[in-house]
Design a protein around this motif. Structure first.
Motif, short mmCIF file in Angstrom:
data_model
loop_
_atom_site.label_atom_id
_atom_site.label_comp_id
_atom_site.label_asym_id
_atom_site.label_seq_id
_atom_site.Cartn_x
_atom_site.Cartn_y
_atom_site.Cartn_z
N VAL A 44 3.71 -8.64 -0.97
CA VAL A 44 4.22 -7.64 -0.70
C VAL A 44 5.69 -7.37 -1.81
N LYS A 75 6.55 -4.66 -3.63
CA LYS A 75 7.79 -4.01 -4.38
C LYS A 75 8.15 -3.55 -5.66
N ALA A 130 7.18 -1.30 -6.93
CA ALA A 130 8.02 0.75 -6.56
C ALA A 130 9.26 0.20 -7.49
N PHE A 144 6.17 6.32 -6.92
CA PHE A 144 5.84 5.76 -5.92
C PHE A 144 5.99 5.45 -4.72
N GLN A 145 4.96 4.65 -3.74
CA GLN A 145 4.73 3.88 -2.88
C GLN A 145 3.97 2.50 -2.44
N ALA A 146 4.58 1.87 -1.93
CA ALA A 146 3.58 0.33 -1.67
C ALA A 146 3.80 0.16 0.32
N PHE A 147 2.85 -0.53 0.75
CA PHE A 147 2.85 -1.07 2.24
C PHE A 147 2.07 -1.79 2.46
N PRO A 148 2.48 -2.84 3.01
CA PRO A 148 1.65 -4.14 3.97
C PRO A 148 0.26 -3.63 4.58
N TYR A 199 -0.50 -3.63 8.06
CA TYR A 199 0.82 -4.41 8.75
C TYR A 199 -0.52 -5.26 9.61
N CYS A 225 0.25 10.88 0.59
CA CYS A 225 -1.44 10.26 1.21
C CYS A 225 -0.44 9.16 1.41
N TYR A 226 -0.62 8.94 3.14
CA TYR A 226 -0.15 7.57 3.61
C TYR A 226 -1.14 6.08 4.43
N SER A 227 -2.30 6.98 4.11
CA SER A 227 -3.56 6.20 4.52
C SER A 227 -3.56 5.23 3.25
N ALA A 228 -4.01 4.21 3.78
CA ALA A 228 -4.63 3.09 3.34
C ALA A 228 -5.97 3.30 2.42
N ILE A 283 7.29 0.96 1.51
CA ILE A 283 8.64 1.56 0.50
C ILE A 283 8.67 2.41 -0.13
N ASN A 310 -1.55 14.23 4.14
CA ASN A 310 -2.75 14.38 4.20
C ASN A 310 -3.77 16.06 4.15
N ASP A 367 -6.01 4.60 11.05
CA ASP A 367 -5.32 5.42 10.30
C ASP A 367 -6.31 7.16 10.28
#
Lengths: 190, 402
Positions: free
Chosen positions: A19, A23, A26, A36-40, A42, A64-67, B183, B283, B368
């Motif tokens: 992570v 970061k 990012a 950019f976007q970075a996320f684990p 969860y 887009c915030y999907s995996a 982030i 989306n 998701d």
């Protein structure tokens, strides 16, 4: 979706800093006007357990915030994960897999099936031990990523380490990281 | 503000929670009373660090529960102090009784609600069942897509809450984990800009004004004015619509970031539209772009202001649309549909708009949602616009085994 979009998946173990590495990428992107976007992914955070994190880089805002389902780049911070997790899951045939190991790509390809995907190796933990005196493979992995994607340069990593990172850590630690970044960049093998 | 040339407003890489904690630091309210809960924890933790480091003057009240947190906030705001808090999920539920009291005592508290599911089964991930369940409590509710919006909404909180025409508590939502822990880019205001934007807290009737002693929230008897108090709350909500838009516009003048009650995308000539709140909106826009490339006139309305509900604006935006989908990340079990769907159906009916409608339930407990799931919904709307019927029952997106 934007054609400039690069989707990255990190595999590590809890506590190894996947992570933190995501970061760092990012922050470098932020410093150079990239989106950019970075996320684990969860879940329960247990030291040593397999974890997954994602980074997206793009010239356009990321909506887009999907995996990440189909990563173009897969980074494996711990080679012992190769026998535990299918690190190539969803990665297209032209994806690149970057593995932290002292072995060569041809050696690990004999043991694990990566399909037609490009496989790179980097002795990131060894470099970290040599430069930082600690087994934190982040910085060399980030420079391997820079070399393979061209999304940001070694010079930009160096700037980031000297400036942003340098605000929190003493010069000795910063310079050790800069050295780790250079070695990482040089020692990636295909 | 251009990110690359403007050194005062550099793009930073922060999580949603860090962004909100930064906004709270810049606001530096008189009192923060809060209890940590996943996935809001970092907001409270980072603010506590600012307190410990002496970088804020705020009085930070550690409490033993969220019920106590909101009680402390009510006492603090009733004494005339600028007051903030943050919560999620079960913590929000534990505040329940006090949420109504905060609103009816007209306490201009600003609260961050990091959206998380209510158990059971026990679940720590995102959906909107916490804040949607609190929609009738009398709070202004504003939904946010990403860290930037959450930060901006926090800055805009007090100018709305404290406005003499409103004087109501304000809660700002964003998606737990998806935004709270991711982030992303943030362009912050300078401390001076924040101070200038929110100004000094106005003086309003309060408990500590000994020249004009008052009682707040006492037993009202059987023949008292409870009913009239409730009418006054609704009238404040009615007035809030204009006040909120005014604050959005004033914020745009400072930052260039224009917010509206509804954030419309490709709606001008849309035949089909999707209404959606928070992080899934991106989306929906991605899919709308794909459909537009095929020649399908698709649009998206992102919900922003939910309380008060901008009924007339929805009616106007959807007046010529043939089929509307409403995406709900919460359900109202046994109801007509999810909470946003019911709201929207009522708004359309009131304005004699008879577009075909469908309710898409998605993302419960953090499931998701991918662009292809939103596309499934859009394709139903597309078929409906060409003559097909839409299902009257809920359509579930990305359900296992479907």
């Amino acid at each position: 979706m934007s054609s400039s979009l690069t989707e990255i998946r990190w595999h590590g173990r809890g506590g190894q800093g996947a992570v933190t590495a995501a970061k760092m990428v990012a922050e470098i992107a932020a410093e150079h006007g990239k989106c950019f976007q970075a996320f684990p992914e969860y879940g329960p955070e247990r030291s040593g357990a397999p974890i997954v994190a994602f980074t997206r880089l793009s010239d356009d805002p990321i909506q887009c915030y999907s995996a990440v389902e189909h990563p173009a780049i897969v980074l494996v911070l711990d080679e012992t994960l190769l026998s535990v997790v299918d690190v190539t899951d969803g990665a297209p045939a032209d994806a690149a897999v970057i593995v932290n190991t002292e072995k060569s790509p041809s050696e690990i390809k004999k043991v694990f099936d990566f399909g037609k995907r490009r496989v790179y190796t980097i002795p990131a933990t060894k470099i970290a031990k040599q430069t930082l005196g600690r087994a934190i493979p982040n910085t060399p992995m980030v420079s391997a990523l820079s070399k393979i994607t061209g999304q940001f340069s070694l010079g930009e990593i160096e700037d980031h380490l000297r400036h942003t990172f340098g605000k929190k850590f003493p010069p000795k630690v910063v310079e050790a990281n800069v050295e780790a970044a250079h070695m990482g960049f040089e020692e990636v093998q295909e | 503000m251009s990110a690359t040339t403007d050194t005062q407003h550099l793009i930073q890489a922060v999580t949603g929670n860090q962004a909100v904690a930064m906004a709270m630091k810049q606001i530096d309210p008189d009192v923060v009373a809060a209890y940590p809960i996943t996935p809001q924890t970092d907001v409270v933790q980072e603010f506590a660090e600012y307190v410990a480091a002496g970088s804020v003057k705020a009085n930070f009240v550690t409490v033993e529960s969220e019920h106590s947190a909101m009680s402390a906030c009510i006492g603090s705001a009733s004494a005339g102090a600028r007051t903030m808090t943050a919560t999620s999920s079960a913590g929000f539920a534990l505040m329940w009784e006090m949420l109504y009291i905060a609103a009816s005592m007209r306490c201009p508290i600003v609260m961050t609600t990091v959206n998380r599911a209510l158990s059971g089964p026990i679940n720590i991930h995102c959906d909107h069942s916490d804040s949607m369940g609190g929609r009738d409590s009398g709070w202004v509710q504003i939904y946010n897509e990403d860290a930037q919006e959450a930060y901006d909404a926090t800055i805009m909180g007090f100018p709305i809450a404290e406005h003499a025409d409103v004087r109501l508590p304000v809660m700002n939502m964003y998606d737990g984990f998806i935004i709270s822990g991711a982030i992303g880019p943030l362009q912050a205001l300078t401390d001076d800009e924040v101070k200038a934007f929110i100004g000094d807290a106005p003086t309003y009737p309060n408990l500590l004004n000994t020249d004009e002693p008052m009682t707040f929230g006492p037993f009202d008897g059987l023949h008292g004015f409870y009913f009239e108090h409730k009418i006054a709350q609704q009238r404040a909500m009615d007035r809030a619509l204009n006040v909120i838009q005014g604050v959005y516009d004033r914020f745009a003048a400072v930052t260039g970031r224009q917010y509206n009650h509804l954030m419309t995308y490709c709606m001008e000539d849309a035949d089909i539209a999707m209404v959606v709140a928070n992080s899934a909106a991106g989306n929906a826009r991605i899919v709308a772009d794909q459909l537009r490339a095929e020649g399908v006139k698709a649009g998206v309305i992102k919900l922003r202001t939910f309380r008060p509900f901008p009924t007339a604006e929805y009616a106007k935006a959807l007046a010529n649309v043939k089929a509307v989908g409403v995406m709900d990340r919460a359900d109202s079990f046994g109801g007509v549909g999810g909470p946003l769907y019911m709201e929207l159906l009522s708004a359309l009916y009131q304005y004699d708009i008879r577009a075909k409608t469908a309710n898409f339930i998605y993302g419960l407990g953090g499931r998701d949602i991918f662009p292809q799931d939103v596309e499934t919904g859009f394709r139903l709307l597309q078929a409906a616009a060409e003559g097909a019927d839409l299902p009257k029952s809920r359509v579930y997106l990305n359900m296992k085994g479907a």
